[in-house]
Write an enzyme that holds these catalytic residues in place. Structure first.
Site, PDB file in Angstrom:
ATOM      1  N   ASP A  13      77.688 102.400  14.453  1.00 43.48           N
ATOM      2  CA  ASP A  13      77.362 102.280  15.875  1.00 43.48           C
ATOM      3  C   ASP A  13      77.774 103.546  16.630  1.00 43.48           C
ATOM      4  O   ASP A  13      78.730 104.221  16.246  1.00 43.48           O
ATOM      5  CB  ASP A  13      78.078 101.041  16.452  1.00 43.48           C
ATOM      6  CG  ASP A  13      77.447 100.567  17.749  1.00 43.48           C
ATOM      7  OD1 ASP A  13      76.330 101.034  18.085  1.00 43.48           O
ATOM      8  OD2 ASP A  13      78.065  99.731  18.430  1.00 43.48           O
ATOM      9  N   ASN A  61      67.442  94.685  16.954  1.00 37.43           N
ATOM     10  CA  ASN A  61      67.122  96.053  17.379  1.00 37.43           C
ATOM     11  C   ASN A  61      65.619  96.260  17.633  1.00 37.43           C
ATOM     12  O   ASN A  61      65.233  97.254  18.254  1.00 37.43           O
ATOM     13  CB  ASN A  61      67.627  97.080  16.358  1.00 37.43           C
ATOM     14  CG  ASN A  61      69.129  97.285  16.360  1.00 37.43           C
ATOM     15  OD1 ASN A  61      69.733  97.626  15.336  1.00 37.43           O
ATOM     16  ND2 ASN A  61      69.781  97.087  17.518  1.00 37.43           N
TER      17      ASN A  61
END
Ligand code: IPE
Ligand code: IPE
Ligand code: MG
Length: 241
Positions: A13, A61
Site C-alpha cells: 500500500d 479496487n
C-alpha cells in the site's frame, strides 16, 4: 532448532501517496511499486522463503477511476512478460488467486502462460492476489460446499475447518505466518481473512515504492522476536500454576 522460514504476505500500500508527495500522477507510484515487487520477490527467494503472497489488486479496487485500473492491468501484463525468464531461472512457481476471470485477457493470458510454465518449480511460490477479496473467496468456498452437498457428495457434518480450507484457492499454500502492510495503514482491507487467522502482523510506515530487502529483513526480524502461541501456552509455561 531454527524455525522454518515463514510464508510472508504483503499488503502493498502507498503507491498513490508516494506519487502525490512528489507531485506526480498516481500511475507513477504504481510504476515504482512494480519495481519494488521485483526487488522484494528477488529478496524473498534469496532469503529462502517458501512462499510470498502479494496483494496487488483487490476485488474492491475495480471501483477506482478507469485510467488507473487500465494502467495497473498494463503493469500486470508487463510484469508477467518481463519477469518470466527470471522467475523460471530462479525456480519460482507463480500462483494467482482471486477472480482472475475479471482481468482483461491481455493481462490474464501472459499470467496464465507463466503459471503453466512455472507449475513444477519448487524454489518458492509467488502468489499474486488479483481481483482478490477474502470475503469473496470465503463465499466461493461456501458455494462449492453447498453445491457438493446438494449433489449428495457431502454431508453437513463433514463441513469442518479442513473442508473449508480445501476449497480455497490457497489450499496448497502454507498458512500465512507473517502479514506485512506498508504505508502506515493498520487494516486488512479484505486480504486473506481465513489464511491469516494466526499470522503475526507487522505494520510499517514505509510506502510500498520505497520498500526493499532491508525492510523485508526488518519485518522478518520482528517476526522472529514474536512468541506464537496459537491459543496454547508458550513452551516452558506449561507447568501447573
Ligand atoms: C497500493 O497503493 C496499490 C493498489 C491498491 C493497487 P494505493 O494505490 O492504494 O496507494 P495509496 O493508498 O492511495 O497511497
Ligand atoms: C488494499 O489497499 C489493496 C491492495 C494493496 C491491493 P487499498 O488501498 O485498496 O485499501 P484501503 O482502501 O486503504 O482499505
Ligand atoms: Mg491504498
Amino acid at each position: 532448532m531454527t524455525p522454518r522460514p515463514p510464508h510472508v504476505a504483503i499488503i502493498m500500500d502507498g503507491n498513490g501517496r508516494w506519487a502525490a508527495a512528489r507531485g506526480l500522477p498516481r500511475t507513477h507510484g504504481h510504476r515504482e511499486g512494480a519495481q519494488a515487487v521485483r526487488r522484494v520477490v528477488r529478496a524473498a527467494r534469496e532469503l529462502g522463503l517458501p512462499a510470498l503472497t502479494l496483494y496487488a489488486f483487490s476485488a474492491q479496487n475495480w471501483q477506482r477511476p478507469r485510467p488507473e485500473v487500465d494502467h495497473l492491468m498494463r503493469l500486470l501484463r508487463r510484469f508477467a512478460l518481463d519477469e518470466a525468464p527470471e522467475l523460471l531461472a530462479r525456480d519460482i512457481r507463480l500462483v494467482v488467486i482471486g477472480e482472475s476471470r475479471r482481468l482483461p485477457l491481455f493481462a490474464r493470458g501472459p499470467l496464465a502462460a507463466l503459471q503453466a510454465a512455472s507449475a513444477h518449480n519448487r524454489g518458492m511460490t509467488l502468489c499474486l492476489a488479483l481481483s482478490y477479496g477474502g470475503r469473496e473467496a470465503l463465499a466461493a468456498a461456501a458455494r462449492a460446499l453447498v453445491g457438493e452437498a446438494a449433489a449428495g457428495r457431502l454431508r453437513p457434518e463433514q463441513v469442518d475447518v479442513a473442508a473449508v480450507a480445501a476449497r480455497l484457492a490457497t489450499s496448497r499454500l502454507p498458512p500465512v505466518d507473517l502479514l506485512i502492510r506498508t504505508s502506515g495503514e493498520q487494516r486488512l482491507s479484505n486480504f486473506l481473512l481465513w489464511e491469516s487467522a494466526y499470522a503475526e502482523l507487522v505494520f510499517t510506515p514505509t510506502l510500498w515504492p520505497d520498500f526493499g530487502r532491508a525492510d523485508l529483513e526488518a519485518a522478518l526480524e520482528a517476526y522472529r522476536c514474536r512468541e506464537r502461541r496459537f491459543g496454547g501456552l508458550a513452551p516452558g509455561r506449561d507447568v501447573t500454576a
